[in-house]
Enzyme design. Structure first.
Site, short mmCIF file in Angstrom:
data_model
loop_
_atom_site.label_atom_id
_atom_site.label_comp_id
_atom_site.label_asym_id
_atom_site.label_seq_id
_atom_site.Cartn_x
_atom_site.Cartn_y
_atom_site.Cartn_z
N LYS A 53 0.92 -1.28 -0.19
CA LYS A 53 0.05 -0.05 -0.08
C LYS A 53 0.91 1.25 0.06
O LYS A 53 0.56 2.19 -0.53
CB LYS A 53 -0.84 -0.05 1.20
CG LYS A 53 -2.05 -1.13 1.03
CD LYS A 53 -2.82 -1.27 2.48
CE LYS A 53 -3.87 -2.25 2.18
NZ LYS A 53 -4.65 -2.38 3.40
N GLN A 97 -4.85 -1.59 9.66
CA GLN A 97 -4.97 -2.88 9.08
C GLN A 97 -5.40 -4.17 9.80
O GLN A 97 -4.96 -4.24 11.15
CB GLN A 97 -3.34 -3.20 8.81
CG GLN A 97 -2.89 -4.44 7.83
CD GLN A 97 -3.53 -4.36 6.44
OE1 GLN A 97 -3.72 -3.42 5.91
NE2 GLN A 97 -3.77 -5.67 6.04
N ASP A 120 -10.92 3.25 4.61
CA ASP A 120 -11.51 1.95 4.31
C ASP A 120 -12.86 1.78 4.20
O ASP A 120 -13.53 0.75 3.61
CB ASP A 120 -10.90 1.04 5.59
CG ASP A 120 -9.78 -0.02 5.28
OD1 ASP A 120 -9.20 -0.32 6.37
OD2 ASP A 120 -9.71 -0.29 4.30
N1 LIG Z 1 -7.91 -2.33 7.08
C1 LIG Z 1 -7.92 -3.34 5.99
N2 LIG Z 1 -7.49 -4.77 6.31
C2 LIG Z 1 -7.66 -5.49 5.29
C3 LIG Z 1 -8.23 -5.53 4.43
C4 LIG Z 1 -9.01 -4.14 4.00
O1 LIG Z 1 -9.54 -3.86 3.01
N3 LIG Z 1 -8.75 -3.46 4.93
N4 LIG Z 1 -8.27 -6.48 3.18
C5 LIG Z 1 -7.57 -7.61 3.43
C6 LIG Z 1 -6.41 -8.04 2.47
N5 LIG Z 1 -5.99 -6.91 2.05
C7 LIG Z 1 -5.78 -5.69 2.34
O2 LIG Z 1 -5.16 -5.21 3.19
C8 LIG Z 1 -5.30 -7.18 0.82
C9 LIG Z 1 -5.24 -8.16 0.33
C10 LIG Z 1 -4.65 -8.63 -0.95
C11 LIG Z 1 -3.59 -7.63 -1.58
C12 LIG Z 1 -2.92 -8.07 -2.82
O3 LIG Z 1 -2.42 -6.99 -3.56
N6 LIG Z 1 -2.56 -9.14 -3.23
C13 LIG Z 1 -1.91 -9.65 -4.47
C14 LIG Z 1 -0.76 -10.77 -4.00
C15 LIG Z 1 0.01 -10.07 -2.85
C16 LIG Z 1 1.41 -10.88 -2.39
O4 LIG Z 1 0.72 -12.21 -2.07
O5 LIG Z 1 2.32 -10.66 -2.66
C17 LIG Z 1 -2.71 -10.26 -5.25
O6 LIG Z 1 -3.78 -10.73 -4.99
O7 LIG Z 1 -2.31 -9.87 -6.27
C18 LIG Z 1 -3.52 -6.46 -1.04
C19 LIG Z 1 -4.44 -6.25 0.13
C20 LIG Z 1 -7.28 -8.11 4.96
N7 LIG Z 1 -6.95 -6.67 5.63
#
Ligand SMILES: Nc1nc2c(c(=O)[nH]1)N[C@@H](CN(C=O)c1ccc(C(=O)N[C@@H](CCC(=O)O)C(=O)O)cc1)CN2
Length: 286
Positions: A53, A97, A120
């Site tokens: 992020k 987070q 968020d």
């Molecule tokens: N405050 C918050 N916490 C969490 C949220 C949220 O929306 N707000 N969502 C989830 C997970 N999440 C955000 O933090 C999140 C999940 C996945 C990714 C992402 O870019 N994944 C990549 C792969 C990343 C890797 O494994 O290296 C992909 O899918 O291509 C970003 C954010 C939980 N917590």
């Protein structure tokens, strides 16, 4: 049939390019949007997401503030960090987070955030505004899902949508977003209490798998030509595994890769929420 890819990486990159231009305009007006993150503990996945992020912020020109607290942080320490960001003028928006350590109450922590800085869209005021169909910051993953599908030319209007999973960050708000007049979909929200899940998923034009159960939705559970969105992020033998089984790609018309689908869109929508808020602040100044 081999499904087409709902490409979250390319779509997020296009959105970040648009945001970069908007941030340049804001900077020209003397406003530097800032995103802060509060990370409590040392969960590797959370550390990775927060790191990405902040890398995203740097790419588009958003300033970023990182607040880190130990896994044994007290509620008072978390509250102090949140109140500090509520008062920090350099912070346009911020997130706590999730998940946070179990001795802390997530809903309590989210309720401490200034609703106008809730990047968020998970503060009860913003979720309440969503229920009331009032303007509100929307949760990032549901907003990203809607945008990803729309930008691939798929129409939500009139679609039969089955969402599997009723979590606060995805399932519940997604049902509310999709049933607004702007999307006009019909949504069935399934969960662990649903008696015959396949009866529902087989009817769906669009299936959103957000239960966090690896490989839960298989080809036998969807209809030919369905659109399948994989939100699940589980760790199995050190690898990220989604909620969609691989055989879904042989039957669906569109599928989100995972990784490479919803995740990048979640991050792009977080940036968009911060820029939206900064632009609203400029507009309010007249
Ligand atoms: N405050 C918050 N916490 C969490 C949220 C949220 O929306 N707000 N969502 C989830 C997970 N999440 C955000 O933090 C999140 C999940 C996945 C990714 C992402 O870019 N994944 C990549 C792969 C990343 C890797 O494994 O290296 C992909 O899918 O291509 C970003 C954010 C939980 N917590």
């Amino acid at each position: 049939m081999t499904a087409q890819k709902l490409d979250g990486v390319a779509t997020a990159a296009a959105i970040k390019a648009e945001l970069t231009a908007r941030v340049e305009v804001l900077r020209g007006q003397g406003v530097v949007p800032g995103l802060a993150t509060v990370l409590v503990g040392d969960d590797p996945a959370s550390q990775n997401y927060v790191r990405m992020k902040h890398r995203d912020c740097q790419q588009v020109g958003i300033a970023s503030i990182q607040v880190e607290l130990p896994a044994d942080a007290t509620a008072a320490q978390v509250e102090e960090a949140i109140r500090g960001l509520n008062e920090d003028p350099a912070c346009t928006g911020y997130i706590v987070q999730l998940p946070i350590p179990k001795h802390l109450d997530e809903n309590w922590a989210l309720s401490l955030i200034d609703p106008d800085k809730d990047a968020d869209g998970l503060h009860p005021i913003n979720l309440g505004r969503l229920v009331l169909n009032e303007p509100a910051t929307l949760p990032c993953t549901p907003r990203g899902i809607v945008e990803l599908v729309r930008r691939h030319g798929i129409d939500w209007r009139g679609a039969e949508v089955v969402v599997v999973g009723r979590g606060i960050t995805v399932g519940r708000p997604l049902g509310l977003i999709l049933t607004r007049r702007s999307e006009n979909a019909t949504v069935t929200l399934c969960h662990t209490g649903t008696r015959d899940l396949t009866d529902h998923t087989r009817r769906a034009d669009i299936v959103v798998a957000a239960a966090g159960v690896p490989g839960m939705v298989t080809a036998s559970m969807i209809r030919e030509g369905a659109v399948c969105i994989d939100v699940g992020v589980s760790r199995v033998d050190g690898k990220t595994v989604g909620d969609l089984a691989l055989d879904v790609w042989d039957k669906a018309a569109w599928v989100t890769p995972n990784p490479g689908g919803v995740g990048p869109m979640t991050r792009a929508m977080l940036l968009s929420n911060v820029v939206d808020r900064a632009e609203a602040l400029v507009a309010s100044r007249g």
